[in-house]
Design a protein around this motif. Structure first.
Motif, short mmCIF file in Angstrom:
data_model
loop_
_atom_site.label_atom_id
_atom_site.label_comp_id
_atom_site.label_asym_id
_atom_site.label_seq_id
_atom_site.Cartn_x
_atom_site.Cartn_y
_atom_site.Cartn_z
N ASN A 108 -21.38 -15.16 8.01
CA ASN A 108 -22.07 -13.90 7.74
C ASN A 108 -22.78 -14.01 6.41
OD1 ASN A 108 -20.79 -12.99 10.02
ND2 ASN A 108 -20.13 -11.05 9.14
N HIS A 109 -24.06 -13.67 6.39
CA HIS A 109 -24.83 -13.69 5.15
C HIS A 109 -25.53 -12.35 4.96
CE1 HIS A 109 -27.47 -15.07 1.91
NE2 HIS A 109 -28.44 -14.44 2.53
N THR A 110 -25.45 -11.84 3.73
CA THR A 110 -26.16 -10.62 3.35
C THR A 110 -26.91 -10.88 2.07
OG1 THR A 110 -24.50 -9.19 4.39
CG2 THR A 110 -25.90 -8.18 2.72
N GLY A 111 -28.20 -10.55 2.06
CA GLY A 111 -29.04 -10.80 0.91
C GLY A 111 -28.79 -9.84 -0.23
N GLN A 112 -29.56 -10.00 -1.29
CA GLN A 112 -29.45 -9.14 -2.47
C GLN A 112 -29.73 -7.69 -2.11
OE1 GLN A 112 -32.19 -10.94 -5.24
NE2 GLN A 112 -30.67 -12.39 -5.99
N GLN A 113 -29.05 -6.78 -2.82
CA GLN A 113 -29.23 -5.35 -2.61
C GLN A 113 -29.47 -4.67 -3.95
OE1 GLN A 113 -26.08 -3.66 0.09
NE2 GLN A 113 -25.22 -5.71 -0.08
N TYR A 114 -30.43 -3.75 -3.99
CA TYR A 114 -30.62 -2.98 -5.20
C TYR A 114 -29.55 -1.91 -5.31
CZ TYR A 114 -35.04 -5.21 -6.26
OH TYR A 114 -36.01 -6.13 -6.59
N ALA A 115 -29.11 -1.69 -6.55
CA ALA A 115 -28.01 -0.76 -6.79
C ALA A 115 -28.45 0.50 -7.52
CB ALA A 115 -26.90 -1.45 -7.59
N ASN A 116 -29.75 0.69 -7.68
CA ASN A 116 -30.25 1.96 -8.21
C ASN A 116 -31.68 2.18 -7.72
OD1 ASN A 116 -31.52 -0.01 -9.75
ND2 ASN A 116 -31.37 1.13 -11.67
N ALA A 117 -32.10 3.45 -7.76
CA ALA A 117 -33.41 3.81 -7.21
C ALA A 117 -34.55 3.17 -7.98
CB ALA A 117 -33.56 5.33 -7.21
N ALA A 118 -34.36 2.90 -9.28
CA ALA A 118 -35.41 2.29 -10.10
C ALA A 118 -35.54 0.79 -9.86
CB ALA A 118 -35.14 2.55 -11.58
N ASN A 119 -34.64 0.21 -9.07
CA ASN A 119 -34.64 -1.23 -8.76
C ASN A 119 -34.47 -2.10 -9.99
OD1 ASN A 119 -36.89 -1.46 -5.84
ND2 ASN A 119 -34.93 -0.43 -6.15
N THR A 120 -33.73 -1.59 -11.00
CA THR A 120 -33.43 -2.41 -12.18
C THR A 120 -32.05 -3.05 -12.09
OG1 THR A 120 -32.57 -0.44 -13.33
CG2 THR A 120 -34.91 -0.97 -13.64
N LEU A 121 -31.24 -2.63 -11.13
CA LEU A 121 -29.90 -3.19 -10.93
C LEU A 121 -29.83 -3.80 -9.54
CD1 LEU A 121 -27.69 -0.29 -12.36
CD2 LEU A 121 -28.54 -2.30 -13.55
N ARG A 122 -29.22 -4.99 -9.47
CA ARG A 122 -29.19 -5.68 -8.20
C ARG A 122 -27.84 -6.37 -8.02
NH1 ARG A 122 -34.41 -9.15 -7.16
NH2 ARG A 122 -33.62 -10.25 -8.99
N VAL A 123 -27.32 -6.27 -6.79
CA VAL A 123 -26.09 -6.95 -6.41
C VAL A 123 -26.46 -8.25 -5.70
CG1 VAL A 123 -24.08 -6.83 -4.88
CG2 VAL A 123 -24.72 -4.85 -6.25
N GLY A 124 -25.79 -9.33 -6.07
CA GLY A 124 -26.13 -10.64 -5.54
C GLY A 124 -25.85 -10.78 -4.05
N SER A 125 -26.50 -11.75 -3.44
CA SER A 125 -26.27 -12.06 -2.03
C SER A 125 -24.89 -12.67 -1.85
CB SER A 125 -27.34 -13.03 -1.53
OG SER A 125 -27.26 -14.26 -2.23
N TRP A 126 -24.40 -12.66 -0.63
CA TRP A 126 -23.10 -13.25 -0.36
C TRP A 126 -23.07 -13.87 1.05
CZ3 TRP A 126 -20.72 -10.98 3.82
CH2 TRP A 126 -21.03 -9.63 4.09
N THR A 127 -22.24 -14.88 1.19
CA THR A 127 -22.03 -15.56 2.46
C THR A 127 -20.55 -15.80 2.64
OG1 THR A 127 -24.17 -16.69 2.28
CG2 THR A 127 -22.59 -17.58 3.86
N THR A 128 -20.02 -15.45 3.79
CA THR A 128 -18.60 -15.69 4.09
C THR A 128 -18.47 -16.54 5.34
OG1 THR A 128 -18.43 -13.62 5.34
CG2 THR A 128 -17.83 -13.56 3.00
N LEU A 129 -17.36 -17.25 5.41
CA LEU A 129 -17.05 -18.13 6.54
C LEU A 129 -15.70 -17.73 7.11
CD1 LEU A 129 -17.47 -20.65 8.34
CD2 LEU A 129 -16.41 -22.00 6.48
#
Length: 721
Positions: free
Chosen positions: A642-663
């Protein structure tokens, strides 16, 4: 907490196993011991056609319920849909609906605001767990968590669905809908007991018993009982689940009736909460903290979440003529919740936290129903598949709350137990919750599917008129504080062309519907204005392919959702638009003999005032594989990425959560032991023990973080008697 099994459930299971030989399926002689499980076909509703058959590989079905249109083959409907089977659910040892949907490349699991409610994000929009439907009826399932053992199918219909399903009463479902189908007794008798253990340790015991009665086996009964108890793989966290459900059905030549009743109790202790990164509304000062260890717990021992639900449904279908069928269905639920929750806010980059407290009791009473008629007629060279239906929904919510007025200090990376902060702000009586909300919805819908050119061309046209009523009441006085009563007509059009037996092309226009806002705010000219329901408009183009043992779907879609805001001195219900568009592809079946595959990919582009939406990754993909090991009959090896890309963590798009991959990896082995068929299963989820923020938000406008689960080992043994 402990992993022992309560005596009432143990007695029930032992009693079932001790049933008379006449009631039990006869075992095969030793010389004829089975090497594979018996294939069982069961209908989970009261329809004449029953459930669609499993596709090659038996992980998904050939189709599923499409709301008012009924059960449809995947190649006949202008929608993107996947129906996950009970065989997949059991083989993957899924505990919840969220575990099942980890197989879906268009869905990601999030969490409710302030609690542990499962939320499913489809095409960038949330579907709340209390907006799932149960055999087509809303509001009947437990609100926060549903055990996967209850269901025969989990059906994901992608895209807005106000026409086919009616508007979801909880105000979600703009990116898709989720319907679960109950279990029914198949033709063959079933007596299966499963024992298991999970990292923690947590013990597991389940029974699945089914019989059909009468000379023509017209009456069926199926019983499901489940017990989980013990610690989880997260430090100090414990979970307890009890589930008991009975499904019954009866059929004659022209009448079919089914009914279900279920009870689920779910308890959490010292559960790991979400992490708030913007508690005080200062987005410029917010940041995304470093990820803690996956098995760490930043919660507190005084936290608890208890949920208890009793629910039931009945559905009947009558053949009025050879081509005309009428149906009625109804259901009720009583749900009770009691929570004492810790809110965790990260105050600095070193991991200092402030811990608040929120307590509440809630009780929900829900009643819902539908009735309809379906017929078919021919005019010239055109066949018309006509359907009309009416839906009613009513819910009453009792609630109260209490909050701490001071916070206690702690550490995200080295959390220590502490006393619960004192409660100092109350909304209502904590021991006697008042009625704080009532919701009523009703709708009527009409549809005509025109079948032309020897069934190669199918044009579906439909319209639904929906009314939404909502009333709010003061937590302390019980006086009415809000009223909403608005209606809207929602159209739908879908065209499907069968280019060949292996390829269907389709185009669809559909709309989603949620309750409009009431204007509020400081210094606005239209204070108190009530807006009509908000309409989300979606267009979709797609292609479906079916090569007999391998199939899939490709869809391009775009949806526009109104967003309220203040413009000048007025509150405007559709001041802005959120635009979600993307492409998704799914695949399933047997890529080669003994090699089953399931997965796909989604690319999503969101736009909210020239910014990406919070918690909506651009890329996500899943790939699952099952391989029957040559030369070792009964042994299958499994794996899923399962892979999920980066996600923004605020409306201004100045904070971002990193992508992740699990096996995830696993193995399954079926064999005969003492004339009984035994299936041994073992899975390791998050094999690499990846530390990651699983999701951002899950509730509109919120940007809290949820930590992904650590490496978890699950083993079980199922015995068929």
């Amino acid at each position: 907490m402990h992993s022992s099994i309560p005596r009432p459930l143990s007695a029930l299971l032992l009693g079932a196993l001790a049933a008379s030989p006449a009631a039990l399926a006869q075992p095969a002689p030793a010389s004829q011991a089975p090497v594979q499980q018996v294939v069982i076909h069961a209908s989970a509703d009261a329809s004449a056609e029953g459930l669609k058959a499993p596709y090659a590989g038996r992980q998904v079905a050939r189709g599923g319920r499409v709301g008012i249109l009924g059960n449809q083959d995947m190649m006949d409907t202008p929608f993107s849909q996947t129906s996950y089977t009970q065989e997949l659910i059991q083989n993957q040892q899924a505990m919840s609906i969220g575990d099942v949907l980890k197989n879906d490349p268009t869905v990601r699991l999030a969490r409710g605001f302030g609690n542990y409610q499962q939320v499913y994000v489809i095409r960038g929009f949330p579907v709340y767990s209390d907006d799932m439907s149960y055999n087509g009826l809303y509001g009947l399932l437990p609100r926060q968590y549903l055990a996967a053992e209850l269901v025969e199918r989990v059906e994901v219909l992608r895209g807005v669905s106000a026409f086919v399903n009616s508007a979801a009463p909880g105000g979600s479902g703009l990116g898709g809908s989720i319907n679960v189908m109950p279990k029914r007794a198949p033709n063959e008798a079933v007596t299966q007991v499963t024992l298991g253990v999970e990292s923690g340790p947590q013990g597991y015991l389940a029974a699945d018993i089914a019989r059909r009665f009468g000379p023509d086996k017209s009456t069926g009964v199926r019983l499901t009982a489940v017990r989980r108890d013990g610690d989880t793989a997260i430090d100090r966290e414990s979970r307890e689940l009890s589930l008991f459900a009975i499904g019954a059905d009866w059929r004659s030549r022209r009448v079919r009736v089914s009914a279900d009743i279920g009870y689920q109790e779910h308890k959490l202790r010292d559960a790991r909460p979400s992490v708030d990164i913007d508690k005080f509304g200062f987005p410029a000062a917010a940041f995304v903290p470093r990820t803690p260890d996956a098995d760490a717990n930043h919660g507190q021992g005084w936290t608890r979440s208890d949920e208890r639900d009793t629910f039931g449904t009945v559905r009947a279908e009558f053949d009025l003529a050879n081509q005309t069928t009428a149906w009625v269905a109804a259901g009720m639920r009583n749900g009770k919740e009691r929570n004492d929750l810790a809110g965790v806010y990260v105050a600095d980059r070193a991991g200092s936290t402030l811990v608040s407290r929120f307590a509440n009791q809630r009780e929900d009473d829900v009643a819902t129903g539908e009735a309809g008629v379906r017929t078919s007629l021919t005019t010239g060279s055109v066949r018309h598949e006509l359907v009309a239906s009416a839906n009613l929904f009513y819910s009453k919510e009792h609630n109260n709350y209490a909050m701490s007025t001071t916070d206690s200090a702690n550490d995200l990376y080295d959390t220590v137990p502490g006393p619960a902060p004192a409660l100092g702000f109350f909304g209502g009586d904590l021991h006697a919750p008042r009625v704080v909300g009532r919701t009523r919805t009703r709708s009527i819908a009409l549809a005509d599917t025109l079948v032309l050119a020897d069934d190669r061309l199918r044009l579906t046209l439909g319209v639904r008129h929906q009314t939404i009523e909502s009333y709010g009441y003061d937590y302390n006085t019980g006086l009415q504080t809000a009223q909403y009563d608005k209606s809207r007509t929602t159209p739908m059009a879908g065209l499907l062309f069968k280019a060949s037996k292996q390829l269907s092309l389709y185009a669809t226009y559909a709309e989603g519907l949620v309750k409009g806002d009431t204007a509020s705010g400081q210094d606005i000219a239209n204070q108190g204005e009530v807006f009509a329901p908000y309409v989300t408009k979606q267009g979709e183009l797609g292609a479906k392919f079916d090569h007999g043992r391998f199939g899939g779907n490709i869809a391009l879609f775009q949806a526009r959702k109104p967003i309220a805001g203040i413009v000048g001195d007025r509150y405007v219900g559709s001041a802005y638009k959120q635009r979600n568009r993307g492409v998704e592809g799914t695949f399933f079946g047997e890529a080669a003999r003994g090699l089953r595959v399931l997965g796909g990919l989604t690319y999503l582009d969101t736009d909210v005032q020239d910014k990406d939406a919070v918690g909506a990754p651009r890329w996500q993909f899943n790939t699952g594989v099952e391989w029957d090991v040559p030369g070792l009959p009964g042994l299958a090896l499994t794996g899923r990425v399962n892979h999920t890309g980066q996600q923004y963590a605020n409306a201004a798009n100045t904070l971002r959560v990193g992508s992740w991959t699990t096996l995830d990896v696993g193995a399954r082995y079926g064999l005969a032991v003492a004339e009984r068929f035994v299936t041994l299963r073992a899975h390791v989820n998050n094999l690499t023990n990846r530390d990651y923020w699983q999701s951002v938000g899950g509730y509109p406008g919120a940007n809290y973080l949820v930590l992904g689960n650590p490496r978890t080992v699950v083993v079980s043994a199922s015995v068929d008697f």
